[in-house]
Design a protein around this motif. Sequence first.
Motif, mmCIF file in Angstrom:
data_model
loop_
_atom_site.group_PDB
_atom_site.id
_atom_site.type_symbol
_atom_site.label_atom_id
_atom_site.label_comp_id
_atom_site.label_asym_id
_atom_site.label_seq_id
_atom_site.Cartn_x
_atom_site.Cartn_y
_atom_site.Cartn_z
ATOM 1 N N THR A 202 -0.745 -7.256 -4.349
ATOM 2 C CA THR A 202 -0.006 -7.159 -3.084
ATOM 3 C C THR A 202 0.616 -5.779 -2.910
ATOM 4 O O THR A 202 1.693 -5.648 -2.334
ATOM 5 C CB THR A 202 1.074 -8.249 -3.004
ATOM 6 N N LEU A 203 -0.066 -4.753 -3.368
ATOM 7 C CA LEU A 203 0.460 -3.397 -3.237
ATOM 8 C C LEU A 203 0.648 -2.997 -1.773
ATOM 9 O O LEU A 203 1.552 -2.220 -1.438
ATOM 10 C CB LEU A 203 -0.495 -2.409 -3.918
ATOM 11 N N SER A 204 -0.209 -3.544 -0.898
ATOM 12 C CA SER A 204 -0.134 -3.182 0.520
ATOM 13 C C SER A 204 0.690 -4.182 1.323
ATOM 14 O O SER A 204 0.771 -4.076 2.541
ATOM 15 C CB SER A 204 -1.550 -3.098 1.108
ATOM 16 N N GLN B 42 -4.750 -8.135 -1.396
ATOM 17 C CA GLN B 42 -6.053 -7.504 -1.208
ATOM 18 C C GLN B 42 -6.734 -7.370 -2.559
ATOM 19 O O GLN B 42 -6.090 -7.472 -3.612
ATOM 20 C CB GLN B 42 -5.896 -6.131 -0.552
ATOM 21 N N TYR C 234 -8.575 -5.455 -5.573
ATOM 22 C CA TYR C 234 -8.571 -4.146 -6.225
ATOM 23 C C TYR C 234 -9.384 -4.227 -7.508
ATOM 24 O O TYR C 234 -9.415 -5.265 -8.184
ATOM 25 C CB TYR C 234 -7.141 -3.722 -6.582
ATOM 26 N N ARG D 59 -8.616 0.115 -4.400
ATOM 27 C CA ARG D 59 -8.678 -0.930 -3.387
ATOM 28 C C ARG D 59 -10.112 -1.154 -2.921
ATOM 29 O O ARG D 59 -10.852 -0.201 -2.647
ATOM 30 C CB ARG D 59 -7.783 -0.580 -2.207
ATOM 31 N N GLN E 129 -10.258 -4.341 2.792
ATOM 32 C CA GLN E 129 -9.413 -3.656 3.774
ATOM 33 C C GLN E 129 -9.177 -4.585 4.957
ATOM 34 O O GLN E 129 -9.733 -4.416 6.032
ATOM 35 C CB GLN E 129 -10.102 -2.366 4.256
#
Length: 426
Positions: free
Chosen positions: A258-260, A264, A266, A277, A280
């Motif tokens: 959940t870095l973004s 997503q 990775y 990543r 997108q």
Amino acid sequence: MPRRRALGLVSSLPLLGVPATGAWAQFRVEVAGVGLTRFPFSAVNFRGNDAAGENIAAIVRADLERSGQFVFVPPLNGSFDETSRPDLAPWRERGADSVLTGSVTRLADGRFDVRFRLWDSVRTADLGGQSLPSTPANLRVAAHKVADYVYEKLTGEKGVFSTRIAYVSKAGNTHRLWVADADGENAQAAFTSNEPIISPSWAPNGTQLAYVSFEKRKAEIVTHEVATGRRRVLASFRGSNSAPAWSPDGRQVVAALTLSGNAQLYAIDAGGGEPRRLSQSGSIDTEPVFSPDGKQIYFVSDRGGSPQIYRMPAAGGSAQRVTFTGNYNISPALSPDGRWLAFISRINGAFRLHVMDLASGNVTALTETGGDESPSFAPNSRMIIYATRDKGAEALMTTTVDGRIKTRLAGAQGDIREPEWGPYLR
């Protein structure tokens, strides 16, 4: 929290606790269902087996019957071992197409020598045999290797009985990661924690597991060497780190991070390092799994409004929707031969195991239970292990890919889930 863990898990850490009444490491086997034509075989008690702690012939019989491809014929009276040359006509008349004989001998160093020979009673042919030295603790493993030999000789395909499974149990506040024989027996606790353990994933060489641990009150991905117990944190990035999946070459792990903000996919080098990543989208992407050739990644996403299974190139790129039957499909698992996609579909509120023929797109429901989860293929692509609720209790089940033969590896009670079938040991 329901047993389903696909979507929302990465942002719902406080809800992970599930009440349970206890966990059992050992299982009993119950085979049910009517399959296609099966190989009739017989196996005599191995000479000298009384000195050993395991019944070799009985373990072989259970393994072969569990595969759904064999039916047992009671043996004739008499004393036989691997040195005997039995008159095969009476066995053939009884309906046994093959006969297994053998012996168990204690060696001077305390080990046992398990010897066996397989006979084709239809062609009156010697199909060979082996000698398997074994420690007392590994007699079950030796028996599984005997079953593998018989299976391969009679079907032409490699057996999976000496492979291993991993699964997770919860008893009170104690969570355990178990590694067991493929029949559920000989279970050993690989890791114990007061915090949840989820999403075990075998490395392709069968020596390591990756899983999610919450021991630091945060979702981290840990790799674990099964033989030594050595553990290493692979992913502890900002936010949640979940749903690890090894690439077929073992060089990287793909996970949902959940870095973004939203989950997503990775890629992370198996030795560690910064994530790259792959997906997108503005939705939740999770539960990745590689195709056997390593060229594609299948995953779950709600980008279309409800959880569905998609695939994209392993290096990242545009995604293509794969599942279209039902409005809630999660937990993809690819067969090692690349032919089948197993997944869980919610049908009228019931979570059921389904399988898709990837060449045709045809989908078949394999179960009639309502709480199925976490399918995983055997390395020969012939069987699927999954967790479910059966007759009001938690259970691990195996099913043949056609759904005709089901085996319950059922503990007496407890919360047992997330099975993962290991690969052939290299």
